[in-house]
Design a protein around this motif. Structure first.
Motif, PDB file in Angstrom:
ATOM      1  N   SER A  76      40.464  37.543  38.791  1.00 19.13           N
ATOM      2  CA  SER A  76      40.830  36.335  38.061  1.00 19.13           C
ATOM      3  C   SER A  76      40.952  36.615  36.563  1.00 19.13           C
ATOM      4  CB  SER A  76      39.791  35.236  38.316  1.00 19.13           C
ATOM      5  OG  SER A  76      40.121  34.075  37.586  1.00 19.13           O
ATOM      6  N   ARG A  77      40.006  37.337  36.016  1.00 17.09           N
ATOM      7  CA  ARG A  77      40.044  37.656  34.581  1.00 17.09           C
ATOM      8  C   ARG A  77      41.308  38.419  34.214  1.00 17.09           C
ATOM      9  NH1 ARG A  77      36.629  35.167  30.954  1.00 17.09           N
ATOM     10  NH2 ARG A  77      35.288  34.058  32.392  1.00 17.09           N
ATOM     11  N   GLN A  79      44.014  38.389  36.107  1.00 16.97           N
ATOM     12  CA  GLN A  79      45.142  37.742  36.786  1.00 16.97           C
ATOM     13  C   GLN A  79      45.905  38.773  37.613  1.00 16.97           C
ATOM     14  OE1 GLN A  79      46.982  34.402  35.070  1.00 16.97           O
ATOM     15  NE2 GLN A  79      44.885  33.738  35.352  1.00 16.97           N
ATOM     16  N   SER A  80      45.148  39.525  38.385  1.00 18.02           N
ATOM     17  CA  SER A  80      45.695  40.605  39.202  1.00 18.02           C
ATOM     18  C   SER A  80      46.109  40.058  40.563  1.00 18.02           C
ATOM     19  CB  SER A  80      44.656  41.718  39.359  1.00 18.02           C
ATOM     20  OG  SER A  80      45.185  42.760  40.141  1.00 18.02           O
ATOM     21  N   GLN A  81      47.418  39.925  40.723  1.00 13.19           N
ATOM     22  CA  GLN A  81      47.981  39.303  41.917  1.00 13.19           C
ATOM     23  C   GLN A  81      47.546  40.016  43.203  1.00 13.19           C
ATOM     24  OE1 GLN A  81      49.271  36.574  41.104  1.00 13.19           O
ATOM     25  NE2 GLN A  81      50.559  36.743  39.309  1.00 13.19           N
ATOM     26  N   TRP A  84      43.636  40.010  43.905  1.00  9.10           N
ATOM     27  CA  TRP A  84      43.187  38.727  44.433  1.00  9.10           C
ATOM     28  C   TRP A  84      43.634  38.560  45.885  1.00  9.10           C
ATOM     29  CZ3 TRP A  84      39.843  35.215  42.483  1.00  9.10           C
ATOM     30  CH2 TRP A  84      39.674  34.068  43.254  1.00  9.10           C
ATOM     31  N   GLN A 105      39.311  31.401  40.824  1.00 12.99           N
ATOM     32  CA  GLN A 105      40.756  31.615  40.677  1.00 12.99           C
ATOM     33  C   GLN A 105      41.332  30.734  39.571  1.00 12.99           C
ATOM     34  OE1 GLN A 105      43.120  30.586  44.090  1.00 12.99           O
ATOM     35  NE2 GLN A 105      44.964  31.500  43.239  1.00 12.99           N
ATOM     36  N   GLY A 107      39.816  29.779  36.992  1.00 15.34           N
ATOM     37  CA  GLY A 107      39.174  30.083  35.719  1.00 15.34           C
ATOM     38  C   GLY A 107      38.090  29.086  35.346  1.00 15.34           C
ATOM     39  N   ASN A 168      48.680  45.575  37.581  1.00 15.68           N
ATOM     40  CA  ASN A 168      49.423  44.770  36.612  1.00 15.68           C
ATOM     41  C   ASN A 168      50.445  45.595  35.843  1.00 15.68           C
ATOM     42  OD1 ASN A 168      47.880  42.607  37.411  1.00 15.68           O
ATOM     43  ND2 ASN A 168      46.764  42.406  35.496  1.00 15.68           N
ATOM     44  N   PHE A 182      48.397  33.708  40.773  1.00 15.95           N
ATOM     45  CA  PHE A 182      48.344  33.423  39.338  1.00 15.95           C
ATOM     46  C   PHE A 182      49.766  33.277  38.796  1.00 15.95           C
ATOM     47  CE2 PHE A 182      44.701  36.187  40.362  1.00 15.95           C
ATOM     48  CZ  PHE A 182      43.676  35.289  40.122  1.00 15.95           C
ATOM     49  N   GLU A 184      52.990  33.824  36.458  1.00 15.08           N
ATOM     50  CA  GLU A 184      53.486  34.992  35.724  1.00 15.08           C
ATOM     51  C   GLU A 184      54.339  34.535  34.576  1.00 15.08           C
ATOM     52  OE1 GLU A 184      54.635  38.568  37.574  1.00 15.08           O
ATOM     53  OE2 GLU A 184      52.549  38.635  38.117  1.00 15.08           O
TER      54      GLU A 184
END
Length: 184
Positions: A76-77, A79-81, A84, A105, A107, A168, A182, A184
């Protein structure tokens, strides 16, 4: 996979690449989902990283639920698709409540029923937000888990940050991923 990396064809793999792939496939993961087909372009890095990852995922002394919660906080920190997408169902299967995972998720700070879950979340969040861990949180973690496990927790958070950065940077998605958790 991604347009940022050359296509990888196992038929043209070097001996070093084949050895790393075999180590990953014969290990506890048993698949190449995640950053491995990105790292394989640098087989020495791939070998070190996959061995560290196997330790961080399976041998930290944390329960699978707590490890997966820490991984979700990391995903989540960053935002790694892909991270997650891979770890969300594993976390739910390991006992992370859906409401907790969904809040992570978004935040948001979840409401926890488990003091250990809250402590893992607090530790990871403090480390990511302030680049430090307060004495209060550190002391609670050592009291709850012991020094060795706290050291291993920091390693787990660092390893999954590396995974997130890899995914990422190279625009990598998880196998079978068709949705993005997340924006993009």
């Amino acid at each position: 996979m991604t347009h940022r990396l050359p296509d990888f064809d196992t038929a043209n793999a070097t001996d070093e690449q084949k050895a790393v792939l075999q180590n990953i496939l014969s290990g506890p993961r048993g698949n190449l989902n995640g950053p491995f087909l990105g790292w394989i372009h640098s087989p020495e890095l791939a070998d070190h990283a996959q061995r560290l990852g196997a330790f961080c995922r399976y041998k930290t002394g944390l329960s699978l639920r707590l490890s997966e919660l820490a991984i979700l906080v990391t995903a989540s920190r960053w935002q790694s698709q892909g991270e997650w997408f891979i770890h969300y169902p594993i976390a739910l299967d390991a006992g992370v409540p859906k409401a907790v995972a969904d809040a992570v998720q978004r935040g948001e700070r979840p409401t926890f029923d488990s003091a250990d879950d809250a402590l893992i979340y607090e530790f990871a969040t403090e480390l990511y937000e302030t680049r430090r861990v307060s004495d209060k949180t550190f002391d609670a973690a050592v009291k709850g888990f012991g020094h060795v496990v706290v050291i291993n927790l920091v390693g787990l958070l660092g390893y999954y940050a590396l995974v997130a950065m890899t995914l990422n940077t190279f625009g990598m998605r998880a196998e079978g991923q068709t949705t993005l958790p997340f924006p993009e």
